[in-house]
Structure formats: structure tokens, C-alpha cells
Design a protein around this motif. Structure first.
Motif, PDB file in Angstrom:
ATOM      1  N   ARG B  71       1.821   7.717  56.790  1.00 30.67           N
ATOM      2  CA  ARG B  71       0.584   7.286  56.580  1.00 30.67           C
ATOM      3  C   ARG B  71       0.042   8.617  56.185  1.00 30.67           C
ATOM      4  O   ARG B  71      -1.341   9.067  55.748  1.00 30.67           O
ATOM      5  N   ALA B  83       7.085  -6.300  49.611  1.00 30.05           N
ATOM      6  CA  ALA B  83       6.239  -6.046  50.206  1.00 30.05           C
ATOM      7  C   ALA B  83       5.182  -6.454  50.248  1.00 30.05           C
ATOM      8  O   ALA B  83       4.107  -6.130  50.978  1.00 30.05           O
ATOM      9  N   LEU B  84       4.828  -7.548  48.844  1.00 27.31           N
ATOM     10  CA  LEU B  84       2.588  -8.390  49.131  1.00 27.31           C
ATOM     11  C   LEU B  84       2.449  -8.948  50.448  1.00 27.31           C
ATOM     12  O   LEU B  84       4.115  -9.139  51.114  1.00 27.31           O
ATOM     13  N   PHE B  85       2.027  -8.474  51.432  1.00 27.30           N
ATOM     14  CA  PHE B  85       1.304  -9.730  52.261  1.00 27.30           C
ATOM     15  C   PHE B  85       1.047 -10.842  51.779  1.00 27.30           C
ATOM     16  O   PHE B  85       0.473 -11.076  51.103  1.00 27.30           O
ATOM     17  N   ARG B  86       1.874 -11.755  52.152  1.00 30.43           N
ATOM     18  CA  ARG B  86       1.631 -12.965  51.541  1.00 30.43           C
ATOM     19  C   ARG B  86       0.712 -13.817  52.141  1.00 30.43           C
ATOM     20  O   ARG B  86       0.377 -15.406  50.995  1.00 30.43           O
ATOM     21  N   HIS B  87       0.282 -13.689  52.920  1.00 24.38           N
ATOM     22  CA  HIS B  87      -1.193 -14.121  53.610  1.00 24.38           C
ATOM     23  C   HIS B  87      -2.686 -13.658  53.009  1.00 24.38           C
ATOM     24  O   HIS B  87      -3.631 -13.630  53.017  1.00 24.38           O
ATOM     25  N   MET B  88      -2.455 -13.386  52.018  1.00 21.45           N
ATOM     26  CA  MET B  88      -4.113 -12.296  50.937  1.00 21.45           C
ATOM     27  C   MET B  88      -3.756 -12.448  50.208  1.00 21.45           C
ATOM     28  O   MET B  88      -2.534 -12.013  49.020  1.00 21.45           O
ATOM     29  N   PHE B  96      -6.367  -3.336  50.498  1.00 20.03           N
ATOM     30  CA  PHE B  96      -5.730  -3.370  51.632  1.00 20.03           C
ATOM     31  C   PHE B  96      -6.282  -1.498  52.079  1.00 20.03           C
ATOM     32  O   PHE B  96      -6.605  -1.586  52.949  1.00 20.03           O
ATOM     33  N   GLY B  97      -5.569  -0.267  51.330  1.00 22.19           N
ATOM     34  CA  GLY B  97      -5.933   0.612  51.603  1.00 22.19           C
ATOM     35  C   GLY B  97      -6.565   1.506  51.903  1.00 22.19           C
ATOM     36  O   GLY B  97      -6.997   2.165  52.330  1.00 22.19           O
ATOM     37  N   LYS B  99     -10.063  -0.218  52.216  1.00 28.36           N
ATOM     38  CA  LYS B  99     -10.512  -1.243  54.000  1.00 28.36           C
ATOM     39  C   LYS B  99      -9.449   0.000  54.738  1.00 28.36           C
ATOM     40  O   LYS B  99     -10.574  -1.241  56.122  1.00 28.36           O
ATOM     41  N   VAL B 100      -8.735  -0.473  55.195  1.00 26.54           N
ATOM     42  CA  VAL B 100      -8.659   0.353  56.679  1.00 26.54           C
ATOM     43  C   VAL B 100      -8.832   1.702  56.553  1.00 26.54           C
ATOM     44  O   VAL B 100      -8.312   2.788  58.037  1.00 26.54           O
ATOM     45  N   LYS B 102     -10.919   4.703  58.039  1.00 25.30           N
ATOM     46  CA  LYS B 102     -11.785   4.426  59.274  1.00 25.30           C
ATOM     47  C   LYS B 102     -12.726   5.736  58.608  1.00 25.30           C
ATOM     48  O   LYS B 102     -12.608   6.772  58.454  1.00 25.30           O
ATOM     49  N   ARG B 148      -1.291  -1.638  44.108  1.00 22.12           N
ATOM     50  CA  ARG B 148      -1.847  -1.226  46.214  1.00 22.12           C
ATOM     51  C   ARG B 148      -1.470  -0.156  45.937  1.00 22.12           C
ATOM     52  O   ARG B 148      -1.863   0.778  46.899  1.00 22.12           O
ATOM     53  N   ALA B 149      -0.252   0.310  45.549  1.00 19.72           N
ATOM     54  CA  ALA B 149       0.245   1.833  46.134  1.00 19.72           C
ATOM     55  C   ALA B 149      -0.833   2.690  45.191  1.00 19.72           C
ATOM     56  O   ALA B 149      -0.933   4.213  46.215  1.00 19.72           O
ATOM     57  N   VAL B 152      -4.778   3.884  46.552  1.00 19.91           N
ATOM     58  CA  VAL B 152      -5.540   5.099  47.860  1.00 19.91           C
ATOM     59  C   VAL B 152      -5.726   6.711  47.002  1.00 19.91           C
ATOM     60  O   VAL B 152      -5.447   7.077  47.232  1.00 19.91           O
TER      61      VAL B 152
END
Lengths: 280, 347, 286
Positions: B71, B83-88, B96-97, B99-100, B102, B148-149, B152
Motif C-alpha cells: 500500500r 478480484a472485484l469486490f463482489r458485494h460492491m 474504493f481506493g 474512500k479508504v 485517511k 479501480r487500479a 488512485v
């Protein structure tokens, strides 16, 4: 369900089906029916009266209390253990998994015995506990401990195969994108395992409320104080209060049916999100 | 931009990487090409920080990154099965990148939404933001993984067999599309593939790997026209590999005499490599090497011919319909064979 | 000194860098909880058992009452497990390969012994097989007594073992490739031969695993068995009950030795089952 177009002739099929159903009826369904029949043998009035007697109510409360402590504790543990086992490689992993599974293959009586040996008067910590006037055996803490021991593996056993199947790629992707540990678990892993977690918790709860052998050894059978519902069934039965015994038993049977129904519902509607060994 | 020095890695007694060194320039698109077990995915994952090498170092932008956590490397990684986040939803996956992040580094919601929108457009996924990965086709999922990649804004993009799980047609389109994307945004990229056509078509430079070692590094033209080792010859494109005897700089194959590039007049056993399209066929004549046509197959625009040399060796020849007609190629016909270009490797 | 220091820093530097965070926390929690709840209590048991002389062990082992209980617990469990093996295979077969009204319901019911508290099963089975019970009254005229006899113990053990065989065999049967049967049929095999020579060997390891699991569970079973057993020393007393009796008499020693014996056998069984699973996996992936 695969179509088997070749194979056994129709008559043989039906013979096999009926034999299988007969076996299940005799061994599974009849005992269940017997519980209800015996409970209601003297009518609904006596049934409800038996349920609301003071001792029965205490037994119900104690059972609920024990489950309320044991199930969340084992849930947290189960999740942590599954995470540790499936997301990392380390030596001794098989040994750890075997140890986690251990309470599952140990007789419930032995599960209670080990706590007697630890906390009993002749046990390791017995004298120390007595000196500090702490009661673990023959009191609620002992019952909670024995129940925790016995239901220890349930959540982990549901989660580990599924998390193995799901692999680590999604978590790795989240970490590469910058997510921290807890965030990764919460946003990525938890949604993927939520149905298996629910199944594990349901089974853990059913066992926690229904545990007999282990609790029997540590409880002291003190009516109104250290009797869980299963123990209470035994006491009433031994006193030939059949209606009472079966009334309480019917509550437990009802709990079992609800658990089964919920578990089956999860498997039907979310089967693709449970481990392959669970799908049927 | 990336310097890899003497990287080695063993898995349970098997050497996945053996003393690998290479460097990658900023803005390049590099392919790691090789068969399974060649170590290419291991190398990629070490570059990403998802695996640790046993020895050696990785430097990114001049700083030692060998022990740096993924990271902190500011990379984008596209996994083999996405490797997609299957529940999003697609939009949540891409964002995602962002939102996480900080504190101050995290953009406000509106900004994240805007970036996600522009990436959806860039990847030709317009309107699919609300869908879930299971509702997308393979090619669409691939583009979501890429988006997604990229969201960021990484300094390096790493792709693990990005087109492996797709149909041939989709693969071709996405290849072209990746090349164009790279030309547009000029990001440094490394991708792993076992498909040589893919590597040759898309990459600026190709690293050919085999059994944990690098066989050759070069541009697609270089490695195709001037393969450095027999492995590279065989792996890229079709080739006739003929065992032969070498005497004083001449390789003798039964029925075919070749003058080779070995200047020192060496002798011994060896293998001659001739590309099928470097074999010249002429009508049979008294001089020249004699052979008989065994089989003629028309493959679309080209023609493939099998000829048998006088010693029994079979050569695959690739030629055109015009040539076939000019020389009169058909089974049983006698022809004269010559090699326009051949390469000898001594044993 | 510096060489050692170099090796040490090299070793520290080469500590695996775990990509996914949380190893320390989850392993720590897991090991702590495991130790407190499982390992330390079990250690207490084994230390106590180990602290006794071989003579004491032997004295307990050759006690006829102990031997009778071991015979009943292990022997009864074996018989029950085999019965479950046969009928469990049948049930799994019927559920996987045939479709009939209510199939899904039946499939759900199979897990009942898993979810039903053992004490409830115990009193229910007794009520059923007692001389005045639904089944008891039917078979008593035939001279068969189930309740309060070793036969009752076996019936209870069959009850709790049902899901183990069915659930272990089902997935294997379900994944079984229909093409293998079709190939056998085209080669001239009858359905029974196909079953015996093609399907049964494939299902064999899973069946064996299921039987072992049912056996292991039945050996230690307490609640479902003690009501219907009769519990007469030397005749219908199971080992877990004997352990409880010894505890009530404050014979901690005797109880501990018996428990240790049962644990050792359970452990060996678990090991055997795990090895069986590994063998099964290796065979299939050949």
C-alpha cells in the motif's frame, strides 16, 4: 440435481425412496412427534402450567443467559481464528485447525470433567477459589465455561472452508488500494462471509442452548439456580413428571426446528455464498 | 524507474526466480512473457510487494522498495481473476481506493464521484456504475479492475495475465484498447502473459522468461528477428528446429546445406532454426536441395506447405497463394529448397 | 560478534512481511482463547492422568465394570455407525439422484439430530421405545425389548449418527460425473454392476469418513443415550456415564483415567479421519 436418464428401473427407484423415507421417519420424525404427543398428553392447560412454573422459567432464563454469553464470545473467536488460518501461511497451521476442532470430537462428559479437574475441590485451582470464596463449579460461571468449550468450533468450522474457497485476492486488492486491516475485513471480507457466519451462529446457538452432558457434570443440578433447560428436562423426567419434562423438551425441540428452518433457508437462498461442502 | 537486482526466490525447494536483474524505464509498457512455471507471475507479485524475494533488491524511483508494503508503493495491481469486490457496485469498486484514504488525503464525496464517472467514461463503462460484478461480462469486469487500479493515480501499473480468462475476440479488442490507453495516459506498466502474440502486439519491450531465468529482453522486433536462445526461437512464432552436424562453419542437414553465421569454423552437433516463412521454394532443378511436397493447406490468406527433404526431414513452410501457383505446389511435386535466413545453435 | 549480529539482522530483515494486516491480533486472540478454554483444561486432565502409576491405570482398566462399559460404548458405536453407513448411503443416494415430492423437506430433516438437544432426543426415544410407547408396544409382543437394554443404546447412537454419513456422502455423489455411468452402460454394465464397480469405489472414502465421524460421535454420546439405556452396571452402562458416576463418588482418579483412555482413542480416530481425507484427496487428484 442431475438428470439420470440411465440407471435404475422405476420400480427399484421407488423401493429405494420408500425405504429411505421409512428409515428417516422411524429414526427422526417419530421421536419429534413423540415429544409433542407426550407434552400435550394431558391437554393444553397442563402444558402451559408446566411451562410457567417457577423452576421452568428459571431454567429458561439461565439457558438464555448462557447462550447470550457463549455465542458472541465464540463468534468473535471463530472469526479471528478463521481469518488467521485462511489469510496467512505459517507453520503448524494443520495442528491449529485440529486443535480448534478438538472439542467437536470430545465426549461432552469429558468436556465437563476437565473443568471439574481444574476448578473442583480436588482440582488445581480448587483451594484457591475456595479461599477467595469464588464459585465456578456448581454455579453459573462453570456452566458458561463448559458451554463455551463445547460450542467453541462451530463458527470457525463454517467459516474456514468458505474463506479458503474464496481465497485472498480480494483482500490483497483492498490492501494494495490502501485499506487497513479492519477496513478490509469490514468492507470486503464480512459481506462475503455473512451467510456462513449466520449459519455458524445458528448452529452454535442451538448447541449452546441444548448442551446436556458437559453442563450436567459442572452444574450441581440445583433447581432454580443452576439448571438449564436440558438439565431441567432430566430432573422432571426422573421425577416422573412426564408432562413437565416433555413440555420443556418441546420448547427445545421448537428451537431446534427454528434453527433447522433458518439454516435451510440460508442454504436455499444463499447457497452460492456457503462453502461447497455445504451446498446440497 | 524500476531497478531489479539479483532477485531470487524459492518455493518449497523449487527455484521460482534465479538471480533476476532488469530495469524498466518510465512510461514503458513491458511484457513478462513465458510459459507457466517460468516465474513471471512471481516476479510481478514481488514488484507489487505481494511476495517477498529471498535475496536481491527492488528499487522504485531510486528508493529501496524491497521491504516496502504494497500500500506504500503507489502501484495499481490488476489480478488475474480481477478480484472485484463482489458485494460492491462497480462505482464503489472503482472508488474504493479513494474512500479508504485517511484524513486530508481523502477527497470529498463529490470529487470521488466525479473521478469515478470520468473513469467509467474512459473505460467505456458508461452507465454501468450501479451494476454488480456478477452482472457484467468478462471484458467489462476486466475494465472495472483496470479502472479501480487507475483511480488512485498510481505511478506504476501491474497486470497479471489481464486477458487470460477472456474469449479470443474480446482478448484482441482489449489488447488494442490497452495499447491505446497506454499511449494516452503514458503510465509505466508491466504485464504478465503467456501469449506471445499479445506480448509482441502490445508491449514496448518484452522480457522472455523460462524456468525462473530471463532468456532475453528486447523490443518485439528484436526478439522475433534476433532470438538469443533456442528457447526464445521456439517460444515465439513457428520454427523449424533441425538437429544437424557442423563442420568448419557449414551446417549439414541431410539434403540441405547451409552456411551459417558461426565465424570461427566450429564443429560439432547443433540445431538449426529456420522460420517457415524464411524457406524459399522453387521448381525442382538440378542444382539446389531437392525435396518433395507432402501436404498443402490453405489457411485463409496464407498457405502452409510440408516438404520432405531427401534425408526424410520434414520442413514447415509458410508462403502465399501466389507463390503456390507460381511454383505449382501440390502433393508429390518435386521442389528445390533454400533457406533465406537460418540460425545455428551449437549444443 | 558482528557476524552473529549480521545473521541476526538478516533473520529479522527476512521475517515474512505479511501483506494482509491483522496477523498479530488475530493469532494472538486465537491462541489466547484456545489456551484458556481448551488447552489448559485439557492439560489439567492429562497431567493428572500421567501422574498416576501404571499399576493404578491397569487396576482401573481391568475392572469388569469398566471393561463392560468400554465394550458397550465402542461396540455399540461401531454397530450404529455401520447401520448408519448403509442407510446413510441409501438416504444420500435417494436425495441426490431422485426427485420426489417433499425432497427438499426431507433433505432439511436429515440435520435434525445435529440441531436437537441430546436430552430431548433421549427422553423422546425412551418414550417411543418403552413398552407402552408407539414402537415399543408394537415390538414387545414379538419379544424384542429396546428400551433399557443395550439395543436401546444402539438405537440412540443410530439417531445421532444419521447426519454424519449422509452429509459426507452427498457432495461426493452429487459431483459424481454421470458420464462415467453412461460409459459403463455403453460397455455393457448392468445398473447393479455399475453401482458396485464404478460408483461405490468413488464414494467409498467419503463413506468411510462419514462412518468414522458417526462412530466418533456415538462413542462419546451422553444425553441421547442415558435415558433409554437402563444404565445397569456391566450390562447397559456406557463409559461416559461411568465417568460421571465416578465423579459423583469423588473418584477423580478413576474418572480421569477413563477420560484419558477415551480421549486417546478419540485423538487416534481424528488422526485417522484426517489421514483418510488426505488419502481421498490424493486419490481423486491423481
Amino acid at each position: 440435481m442431475k438428470a439420470h436418464t440411465i440407471g435404475e428401473p422405476g420400480l427399484l427407484r421407488w423401493a429405494l425412496i420408500l425405504t429411505a423415507l421409512a428409515f428417516l421417519a422411524v429414526f427422526l420424525v417419530l421421536p419429534l412427534a413423540a415429544v409433542l404427543a407426550e407434552a400435550l398428553a394431558k391437554g393444553w392447560d397442563r402444558y402451559f402450567h408446566a411451562l410457567f412454573k417457577h423452576d421452568s422459567v428459571s431454567a429458561i432464563w439461565l439457558t438464555l443467559l448462557v447462550a447470550a454469553i457463549a455465542v458472541p464470545a465464540n463468534m468473535v473467536f471463530g472469526v479471528a481464528a478463521s481469518w488467521a488460518v485462511t489469510k496467512y501461511d505459517f507453520p503448524g497451521k494443520s495442528l491449529l485447525v485440529t486443535l480448534i476442532d478438538l472439542p467437536f470430537s470430545v465426549s461432552p462428559v469429558i468436556s465437563g470433567l476437565v473443568y471439574v479437574l481444574l476448578f473442583g475441590l480436588q482440582g488445581w485451582l480448587g483451594p484457591w477459589l475456595q479461599a477467595h470464596d469464588l464459585k465456578i463449579l456448581f454455579a453459573v460461571p462453570g456452566i458458561v465455561l463448559a458451554t463455551v468449550f463445547v460450542t467453541f468450533p462451530f463458527v470457525a468450522r463454517e467459516l474456514i472452508p468458505l474463506m479458503e474457497e474464496q481465497g485472498r485476492a480480494e483482500e490483497e486488492a483492498a490492501v494494495v488500494l490502501g485499506a487497513g486491516g479492519f477496513r478490509t475485513f469490514w468492507s470486503v471480507t464480512l459481506p462475503n462471509i455473512k451467510w456462513a457466519l449466520l449459519t455458524g451462529v445458528l448452529l452454535c446457538n442451538a448447541r449452546a442452548m441444548g448442551e446436556f452432558g458437559a453442563v450436567s457434570v459442572v452444574s450441581g443440578h440445583i433447581r432454580g439456580l443452576t439448571n438449564t433447560m436440558p438439565l431441567h428436562v432430566e430432573i422432571l423426567y426422573n421425577e416422573y413428571d412426564l408432562v413437565g419434562a416433555f413440555a420443556v423438551a418441546s420448547l427445545l425441540a421448537f428451537l431446534a426446528l427454528v434453527t433447522l428452518a433458518a439454516k435451510t433457508a440460508v442454504e436455499w437462498w444463499h447457497g452460492d455464498e456457503l462453502a461447497a461442502t455445504r451446498r446440497h | 524507474m524500476i531497478e531489479v537486482e539479483n532477485l531470487s526466490k524459492r518455493f518449497r525447494g523449487f527455484a521460482a526466480l534465479q538471480d533476476i536483474s532488469l530495469s524498466i524505464q518510465e512510461g514503458e509498457l513491458v511484457a513478462l512473457l513465458g510459459p507457466s512455471g517460468s516465474g513471471k507471475t512471481t516476479l510481478l507479485r514481488i514488484l507489487a510487494g505481494l511476495e517477498q524475494a529471498d535475496s536481491g533488491s527492488v528499487r522504485i524511483d531510486g528508493a529501496d522498495a524491497t521491504r516496502l508494503h504494497p500500500r506504500d508503493r503507489k502501484i495499481g495491481f490488476v489480478f488475474q481473476n480481477y478480484a472485484l469486490f463482489r458485494h460492491m457496485s462497480v462505482a464503489d469498486n472503482i472508488g474504493f481506493g479513494l474512500k479508504v484514504r485517511k484524513g486530508a488525503a481523502r477527497p470529498p464525496k463529490a470529487e470521488i464521484a466525479r473521478r469515478v464517472e470520468s473513469l467509467l467514461e474512459l473505460m467505456q463503462l458508461d452507465g454501468l456504475g450501479g451494476r454488480y460484478p456478477s452482472q457484467l461480462s468478462g471484458g467489462q469486469r476486466q475494465r472495472v479492475a483496470l479502472a479501480r487500479a487507475l483511480a488512485v493515480e498510481p505511478r506504476l501499473l501491474l497486470l497479471d495475465e489481464p486477458f487470460g480468462a477472456l474469449d479470443a475476440q474480446v482478448r484482441k479488442e482489449l489488447r488494442r484498447w490497452l495499447r491505446k490507453l497506454h499511449d494516452d495516459i503514458h503510465i509505466t506498466g508491466v504485464f504478465v502473459t503467456h501469449d506471445q502474440e499479445e506480448a509482441l502486439e502490445v508491449a514496448d519491450r518484452v522480457v522472455v522468461m523460462n524456468k525462473g531465468s530471463i532468456e532475453q529482453i528486447g523490443t518485439p522486433t528484436e526478439i522475433y528477428d534476433h532470438p538469443a536462445t533456442p528457447f526464445v526461437y521456439r517460444f515465439l512464432g513457428n520454427v523449424n528446429a533441425i538437429p544437424c552436424d557442423v563442420r568448419a562453419g557449414k551446417a549439414r542437414v541431410d539434403g540441405l546445406e547451409l552456411v551459417c553465421d558461426e565465424p570461427n569454423g566450429a564443429s560439432g552437433g547443433g540445431v538449426v532454426f529456420i522460420r517457415p516463412h524464411d524457406v524459399a521454394l522453387e521448381p525442382a532443378s538440378d542444382s539446389g536441395n531437392h525435396a518433395v511436397v507432402r501436404h498443402v493447406a490453405v489457411l485463409g490468406a496464407g498457405v502452409r506447405v510440408e516438404v520432405v527433404l531427401s534425408g526424410g526431414i520434414v520442413l514447415d513452410v509458410e508462403t502465399t497463394r501466389e507463390e503456390r501457383d507460381r511454383v505449382g505446389l501440390r502433393p508429390g511435386r518435386g521442389v528445390s529448397v533454400a533457406a533465406r535466413k537460418a540460425r545455428l545453435f551449437l549444443d | 560478534m558482528s557476524a552473529a549480529g549480521g545473521v541476526l539482522t538478516g533473520w529479522i530483515a527476512r521475517r515474512p512481511l505479511r501483506v494482509i494486516p491483522g496477523f498479530g491480533a488475530t493469532m494472538g486472540l486465537t491462541l489466547t482463547y484456545l489456551s484458556l478454554i481448551v488447552l489448559i483444561p485439557l492439560a489439567a486432565l492429562f497431567l493428572r492422568a500421567a501422574g498416576m502409576s501404571p499399576a493404578e491405570w491397569w487396576a482401573i482398566l481391568v475392572d469388569p465394570r469398566v471393561l463392560a462399559s468400554l465394550r458397550l460404548s465402542f461396540g455399540g458405536a461401531l454397530i450404529a455407525a455401520i447401520v448408519n453407513g448403509i442407510f446413510g448411503l441409501l438416504v444420500a443416494w435417494v436425495l441426490v439422484r431422485y426427485d420426489f415430492p417433499g425432497r427438499k423437506l426431507v433433505d432439511a430433516i436429515v440435520d435434525l439430530p445435529f440441531a436437537l438437544p441430546t436430552a430431548v432426543a433421549g427422553v423422546a426415544l425412551t418414550a417411543l421405545y418403552a413398552p407402552r410407547g408407539w414402537i415399543g408396544s408394537l415390538i414387545e409382543p414379538l419379544g424384542i425389548k429396546v428400551a433399557f437394554t443395550p439395543l436401546g443404546v444402539i438405537v440412540a447412537m443410530i439417531f445421532i449418527g444419521v447426519p454424519f454419513v449422509v452429509r459426507t456422502v452427498e457432495p461426493v455423489l452429487a459431483d459424481f460425473d454421470a458420464e462415467l455411468e453412461e460409459a459403463a452402460a455403453t460397455l455393457g454394465s448392468t445398473p447393479f454392476e455399475t453401482f458396485r464397480l464404478v460408483i461405490l469405489p468413488a464414494v467409498g472414502p467419503a463413506l468411510l469418513t462419514g462412518i468414522s465421524l458417526a462412530f466418533a460421535r456415538a462413542v462419546g454420546e451422553y444425553g441421547s443415550v442415558i435415558f433409554i439405556a437402563g444404565n445397569m452396571p456391566g450390562i447397559s452402562e456406557i463409559t461416559p456415564l461411568l465417568i460421571v458416576t465416578k465423579l459423583e463418588q469423588y473418584d477423580y482418579t478413576g474418572a480421569t483415567v477413563l477420560a484419558a483412555i477415551m480421549l486417546i482413542i478419540s485423538f487416534l480416530l481424528l488422526l485417522g479421519i484426517n489421514l483418510l481425507q488426505k488419502w481421498r484427496r490424493r486419490r481423486v487428484e491423481a
